[in-house]
Design a protein around this motif. Structure first.
Motif, PDB file in Angstrom:
ATOM      1  N   GLY A 227     -43.346  53.684 100.885  1.00  0.00           N
ATOM      2  CA  GLY A 227     -43.236  55.115 100.574  1.00  0.00           C
ATOM      3  C   GLY A 227     -44.411  55.596  99.731  1.00  0.00           C
ATOM      4  N   SER A 228     -44.772  54.820  98.695  1.00  0.00           N
ATOM      5  CA  SER A 228     -45.862  55.275  97.818  1.00  0.00           C
ATOM      6  C   SER A 228     -47.196  55.219  98.559  1.00  0.00           C
ATOM      7  CB  SER A 228     -45.903  54.441  96.529  1.00  0.00           C
ATOM      8  OG  SER A 228     -46.068  53.071  96.820  1.00  0.00           O
TER       9      SER A 228
ATOM     10  N   LEU B  65     -36.730  55.248 106.015  1.00  0.00           N
ATOM     11  CA  LEU B  65     -37.310  56.424 105.350  1.00  0.00           C
ATOM     12  C   LEU B  65     -37.348  57.647 106.283  1.00  0.00           C
ATOM     13  CD1 LEU B  65     -40.206  54.768 103.277  1.00  0.00           C
ATOM     14  CD2 LEU B  65     -37.941  55.471 102.480  1.00  0.00           C
ATOM     15  N   GLY B  66     -36.619  57.558 107.391  1.00  0.00           N
ATOM     16  CA  GLY B  66     -36.450  58.724 108.272  1.00  0.00           C
ATOM     17  C   GLY B  66     -37.670  59.083 109.101  1.00  0.00           C
ATOM     18  N   GLN B  67     -38.598  58.133 109.254  1.00  0.00           N
ATOM     19  CA  GLN B  67     -39.862  58.497 109.915  1.00  0.00           C
ATOM     20  C   GLN B  67     -39.863  58.323 111.441  1.00  0.00           C
ATOM     21  OE1 GLN B  67     -42.308  60.029 107.875  1.00  0.00           O
ATOM     22  NE2 GLN B  67     -40.491  59.962 106.579  1.00  0.00           N
ATOM     23  N   SER B  68     -38.765  57.840 112.030  1.00  0.00           N
ATOM     24  CA  SER B  68     -38.622  57.666 113.481  1.00  0.00           C
ATOM     25  C   SER B  68     -39.868  57.219 114.248  1.00  0.00           C
ATOM     26  CB  SER B  68     -38.073  58.934 114.164  1.00  0.00           C
ATOM     27  OG  SER B  68     -37.817  59.957 113.275  1.00  0.00           O
ATOM     28  N   PRO B  69     -40.301  55.977 114.026  1.00  0.00           N
ATOM     29  CA  PRO B  69     -41.430  55.483 114.823  1.00  0.00           C
ATOM     30  C   PRO B  69     -41.025  55.349 116.288  1.00  0.00           C
ATOM     31  CG  PRO B  69     -40.465  53.720 113.509  1.00  0.00           C
ATOM     32  CD  PRO B  69     -39.783  54.981 113.094  1.00  0.00           C
ATOM     33  N   PRO B  70     -41.931  55.579 117.252  1.00  0.00           N
ATOM     34  CA  PRO B  70     -41.561  55.498 118.674  1.00  0.00           C
ATOM     35  C   PRO B  70     -41.220  54.069 119.087  1.00  0.00           C
ATOM     36  CG  PRO B  70     -43.927  55.869 118.401  1.00  0.00           C
ATOM     37  CD  PRO B  70     -43.330  55.935 117.041  1.00  0.00           C
TER      38      PRO B  70
ATOM     39  N   ASN C 112     -48.344  59.929 110.758  1.00  0.00           N
ATOM     40  CA  ASN C 112     -47.136  60.681 111.138  1.00  0.00           C
ATOM     41  C   ASN C 112     -46.127  60.835 110.001  1.00  0.00           C
ATOM     42  OD1 ASN C 112     -47.368  60.937 114.279  1.00  0.00           O
ATOM     43  ND2 ASN C 112     -48.056  58.880 113.750  1.00  0.00           N
ATOM     44  N   TYR C 113     -46.586  60.672 108.797  1.00  0.00           N
ATOM     45  CA  TYR C 113     -45.670  60.665 107.648  1.00  0.00           C
ATOM     46  C   TYR C 113     -45.184  62.084 107.297  1.00  0.00           C
ATOM     47  CZ  TYR C 113     -44.216  60.145 102.776  1.00  0.00           C
ATOM     48  OH  TYR C 113     -43.527  60.180 101.590  1.00  0.00           O
TER      49      TYR C 113
ATOM     50  N   PRO D  37     -34.264  60.839 103.993  1.00  0.00           N
ATOM     51  CA  PRO D  37     -32.913  61.283 103.619  1.00  0.00           C
ATOM     52  C   PRO D  37     -32.623  61.016 102.136  1.00  0.00           C
ATOM     53  CG  PRO D  37     -32.855  59.390 105.125  1.00  0.00           C
ATOM     54  CD  PRO D  37     -34.279  59.627 104.808  1.00  0.00           C
ATOM     55  N   ALA D  38     -32.023  61.986 101.497  1.00  0.00           N
ATOM     56  CA  ALA D  38     -31.695  61.834 100.074  1.00  0.00           C
ATOM     57  C   ALA D  38     -30.334  61.163  99.956  1.00  0.00           C
ATOM     58  CB  ALA D  38     -31.683  63.205  99.410  1.00  0.00           C
ATOM     59  N   LYS D  39     -30.234  59.975 100.512  1.00  0.00           N
ATOM     60  CA  LYS D  39     -28.927  59.313 100.532  1.00  0.00           C
ATOM     61  C   LYS D  39     -29.132  57.798 100.521  1.00  0.00           C
ATOM     62  CE  LYS D  39     -24.627  59.853 103.183  1.00  0.00           C
ATOM     63  NZ  LYS D  39     -23.879  59.212 102.159  1.00  0.00           N
TER      64      LYS D  39
END
Ligand code: GLU
Length: 318
Positions: free
Chosen positions: A44-45, A279-284, A302-303, A309-311
């Motif tokens: 993420g960072s 992290l919700g980034q949906s890679p293909p 593609n970030y 998601p805040a969960k």
């Protein structure tokens, strides 16, 4: 002693909020091998900084020698390198920076922000009105000076009866009343070590960090850190707290919780894939068996932080 020259401070203030000069960091504690939770913070960072051509620094948080596992930092660094992470500049080690922490502590003392405390944990627990972030809220016993002939144990920062409000870029608005929820907190511990809250703020200031991306377990430490920035007259960075991953047993993934989610060279690609998905980034789909380098490259291009998601959620490694 000033923290930074006014020119340095102007540069820091200008940097904050300017995504063109984003400066991020990954700051693992070397208390065990790299696991999925730590990989999320690295990923993420890294993506947050590199997706906008910023810099990404590495800091080893070996502040607390009894918790440091010999060889863990080197093993973590080697693995990160093998997974294709490239960091900027030299790695910072907190264990080399004690003089700097002492200097800032002196500055805060001169400003009248800190006080010596003689209370033991047991005494505080016995007199604390209610449990807080640290297991208790410090009741202010030594605020006006140590009583009698007792000796100094820790140094605490005096906090205001005020709500600190900040906007986390992922978890949204956060509020905490420092006096009510935390109490005057420790900057220098009874065992002679500097506290994490002080070290992290001093290190981030000195490195000119403009964005802090880390696990959501630190959401509730952030108001303390923001208050320290205020005492030092520096604009705090932007905060992005990442959702936490829990194992099948519902427990936070950590080195203390068995070897679930441990990262190896062999499972690295798969774990990075899982990290991007978490992290919700949906890679293909077609990237599923790609190399770590290809996954990171796709991630940089593609970030979208707004998709995170805040969960906090469970994840299965079966
Ligand atoms: N060293 C902390 C950890 O490994 C992270 C501190 C931070 O990112 O501020 O959990």
């Amino acid at each position: 002693m000033p923290v930074a020259s006014s020119a340095d401070m102007d540069a820091l203030i200008k940097n904050a909020g300017n995504s063109e000069s984003a400066i991020g960091r990954f700051a693992p504690s070397p208390t065990g091998p790299l696991h999925f939770g730590t990989l999320l913070a690295a990923l993420g960072s890294y993506l947050q900084a590199k997706s906008c051509a910023g810099s990404w620094f590495l800091r080893i948080e070996d502040l607390d020698p009894p918790r440091v596992v010999p060889g863990a930092a080197d093993a973590m660094l080697r693995l990160l390198e093998q997974l294709g992470f490239e960091w900027d500049g030299d790695i910072i080690y907190q264990s080399h920076r004690f003089k700097r922490y002492q200097q800032i502590l002196e500055q805060l003392r001169e400003q009248g922000e800190v006080f010596a405390c003689s209370c033991s944990r047991r005494e505080i627990l016995a007199s604390a009105p209610h449990p807080g972030e640290e297991g208790f809220v410090y009741p202010g016993t030594c605020r006006e000076g140590i009583r009698g002939r007792r000796s100094e144990r820790a140094i605490r920062l005096r906090v205001p009866d005020e709500e600190i409000i900040y906007h986390d870029r992922i978890f949204g608005e956060q509020r905490q009343n420092l006096e009510r929820d935390v109490g005057d907190f420790v900057l220098h511990r009874a065992d002679g070590l500097f506290a994490y809250q002080l070290a992290v703020v001093v290190d981030d200031i000195d490195a000119g960090i403009t964005q802090v991306v880390r696990g959501a377990d630190l959401l509730s430490s952030t108001p303390r850190q923001i208050y320290l920035y205020r005492c030092l007259n520096i604009v705090p960075p932007d905060y992005f707290h990442l959702p936490l991953a829990f194992g099948d047993n519902g427990k936070k993934l950590s080195k203390r919780n068995g070897d679930m989610g441990l990262i190896t060279r062999e499972n690295g690609s798969n774990m990075l894939w899982k990290g991007l998905v978490f992290l919700g980034q949906s890679p293909p789909e077609e990237l599923f068996n790609s190399t770590p380098g290809e996954l990171l490259c796709w991630g940089r291009e593609n970030y979208h932080p707004e998709k995170i998601p805040a969960k906090n959620r469970q994840i299965s490694f079966a």
